[in-house]
Design an enzyme around this catalytic site. Structure first.
Site, short mmCIF file in Angstrom:
data_model
loop_
_atom_site.label_atom_id
_atom_site.label_comp_id
_atom_site.label_asym_id
_atom_site.label_seq_id
_atom_site.Cartn_x
_atom_site.Cartn_y
_atom_site.Cartn_z
N TYR A 65 13.27 47.31 40.69
CA TYR A 65 14.98 48.46 40.39
C TYR A 65 16.32 46.93 39.39
O TYR A 65 16.57 46.05 40.65
CB TYR A 65 15.68 48.79 41.29
CG TYR A 65 14.95 49.57 42.03
CD1 TYR A 65 13.81 50.78 41.47
CD2 TYR A 65 15.10 50.47 43.35
CE1 TYR A 65 13.33 51.41 41.83
CE2 TYR A 65 14.63 51.02 43.99
CZ TYR A 65 14.13 52.45 42.99
OH TYR A 65 12.67 52.93 43.41
N LEU A 219 17.36 65.08 45.13
CA LEU A 219 18.23 66.10 44.67
C LEU A 219 17.68 66.24 42.77
O LEU A 219 18.54 67.39 42.01
CB LEU A 219 19.78 65.62 44.21
CG LEU A 219 20.47 65.07 45.47
CD1 LEU A 219 21.59 63.93 45.33
CD2 LEU A 219 20.56 66.26 46.51
N PHE A 222 17.41 61.74 38.11
CA PHE A 222 18.00 61.91 36.81
C PHE A 222 18.93 62.51 36.51
O PHE A 222 20.12 62.84 36.17
CB PHE A 222 17.47 60.85 35.71
CG PHE A 222 16.98 59.48 35.84
CD1 PHE A 222 17.83 58.58 36.40
CD2 PHE A 222 15.52 59.42 36.18
CE1 PHE A 222 17.79 56.76 36.72
CE2 PHE A 222 15.22 58.30 36.75
CZ PHE A 222 15.97 56.87 36.80
N LEU A 225 19.02 69.25 39.92
CA LEU A 225 18.57 70.38 40.37
C LEU A 225 19.62 71.82 39.58
O LEU A 225 21.01 71.38 40.26
CB LEU A 225 18.93 70.67 41.31
CG LEU A 225 17.46 70.30 42.32
CD1 LEU A 225 17.92 70.39 43.75
CD2 LEU A 225 16.04 70.51 42.03
#
Ligand SMILES: NC(=O)c1ccc[n+]([C@@H]2O[C@H](COP(=O)([O-])OP(=O)(O)OC[C@H]3O[C@@H](n4cnc5c(N)ncnc54)[C@H](OP(=O)(O)O)[C@@H]3O)[C@@H](O)[C@H]2O)c1
Length: 299
Positions: A65, A219, A222, A225
């Site tokens: 990352y 969730l 990127f 939801l």
């Protein structure tokens, strides 16, 4: 904060590592596209310190990352680490450019990756290392194929004392079984959330074995939801849609651990408070309808 508010505790099987079920995923701390430094380096440090101050003791990261960025921020924010903090990292990819995620899965790559993580996190040994299979195509789904060479390499690194425990990421049920025949596996990290439920059977099987299932993109990733059902339930419960999405995962199975990602202290606080949201069986059934509707749309 009481432990109940972070979803209760979970002990990785065969280990002395016990974590709160709501943890934190550090990927969002790198720059846009998980590349380069964050726009707000002080804000990134503040998110990590706030998480640990609130009782989070499970942080998910990877040295790819940034690359090297999130591990550097974790070290700056939290080193020397609290004894109860479990940092989980992953190996198996490299980032030659901002746009590309390529496999780095030879035994030599994995050995180098462990040493990179030890250096960038400032540790003598890594608590848990996930072998992250690159799967097929550009998506985040797993693809069948042997991972024995990679798991054997990690087991060797474990025998050398550089890794304490081993997990898997982006894998199929067959790959989990193959790896478990080689060494102990303490967690599996695959994509799963209210709308993406390919792993329902795998989660139930891992729960029977006491192995943690750690959904990535809890969730939605990127693009968080969006669902009218989710918003309706959240409105009724005086919670936010993201809190309900996380609470659904906590209720879904006792071996699910959360690592929602955020670069915002406000979102972090909101996500940690998801442990206080109680869902009735009727509400769980209503939320289960989101995945069924998503499947109906795509078929
Ligand atoms: N093993 C793998 O292959 C893999 C792949 C992807 C991710 N991961 C791990 O899984 C962790 C979680 O995944 P993720 O961070 O990509 O996705 P996620 O947790 O599903 O969602 C993160 C996104 O949601 C937003 N967000 C977070 N909290 C919010 C809230 N309360 N309200 C509104 N928006 C909110 C974030 O933006 P803000 O920053 O604006 O809050 C970010 O855009 C990562 O951090 C990483 O550690 C692993």
């Amino acid at each position: 904060m009481s432990e109940a508010t972070l979803g209760g505790r979970f002990t990785f099987p065969g280990t002395s590592l016990t974590v709160q079920r709501i943890g934190y995923g550090a990927m969002q701390l790198a720059g846009p596209g998980v590349w380069g430094p964050p726009k707000d380096p002080d804000g990134a440090v503040a998110v990590l310190r706030e998480a640990v101050a609130a009782g989070v003791n499970h942080i998910d990261t990877a040295d790819f990352y940034g690359p090297h960025v999130t591990n550097g921020i974790i070290k700056e924010a939290l080193h020397p680490y609290p004894t109860e903090l479990v940092i989980v990292t992953k190996l198996g990819a490299r980032r030659p450019t901002a746009e590309s995620w390529q496999p780095a899965n030879s035994p030599q790559d994995l050995i180098a990756g462990v040493h990179d993580n030890l250096r960038t996190l400032g540790l003598d040994a890594l608590d848990i290392v996930n072998y992250r299979a690159m799967g097929g195509g550009a998506g985040h789904g797993p693809a069948e194929g042997s991972i024995a060479e990679q798991v054997t390499a990690l087991a060797d690194l474990r025998r050398q004392g550089l890794i304490r425990h081993i997990g898997l990421s982006n894998v199929t049920a067959a790959q989990v079984a193959e790896a478990r025949a080689i060494t102990d596996i303490v967690c599996v990290q695959n994509q799963y959330n209210l709308a993406q439920r390919h792993d329902d059977a795998l989660i139930d099987d891992l729960a029977r074995q006491g192995i943690a299932y750690v959904p990535f993109f809890p969730l939605g990733g990127f693009s968080p939801l969006q669902s009218s059902t989710l918003s309706d339930v959240a409105g009724r419960l005086e919670a936010t849609p993201m809190q309900v999405a996380l609470a659904w995962l906590l209720h879904r199975s006792p071996n699910i651990l959360l690592i929602p990602g955020t670069s915002s202290v406000a979102h972090l606080r909101e996500n940690l408070a998801a442990g206080q949201v109680t869902l009735s069986p009727q509400t769980m059934a209503e939320l289960d309808g989101i995945a069924a509707a998503a499947v109906a749309v795509t078929h």
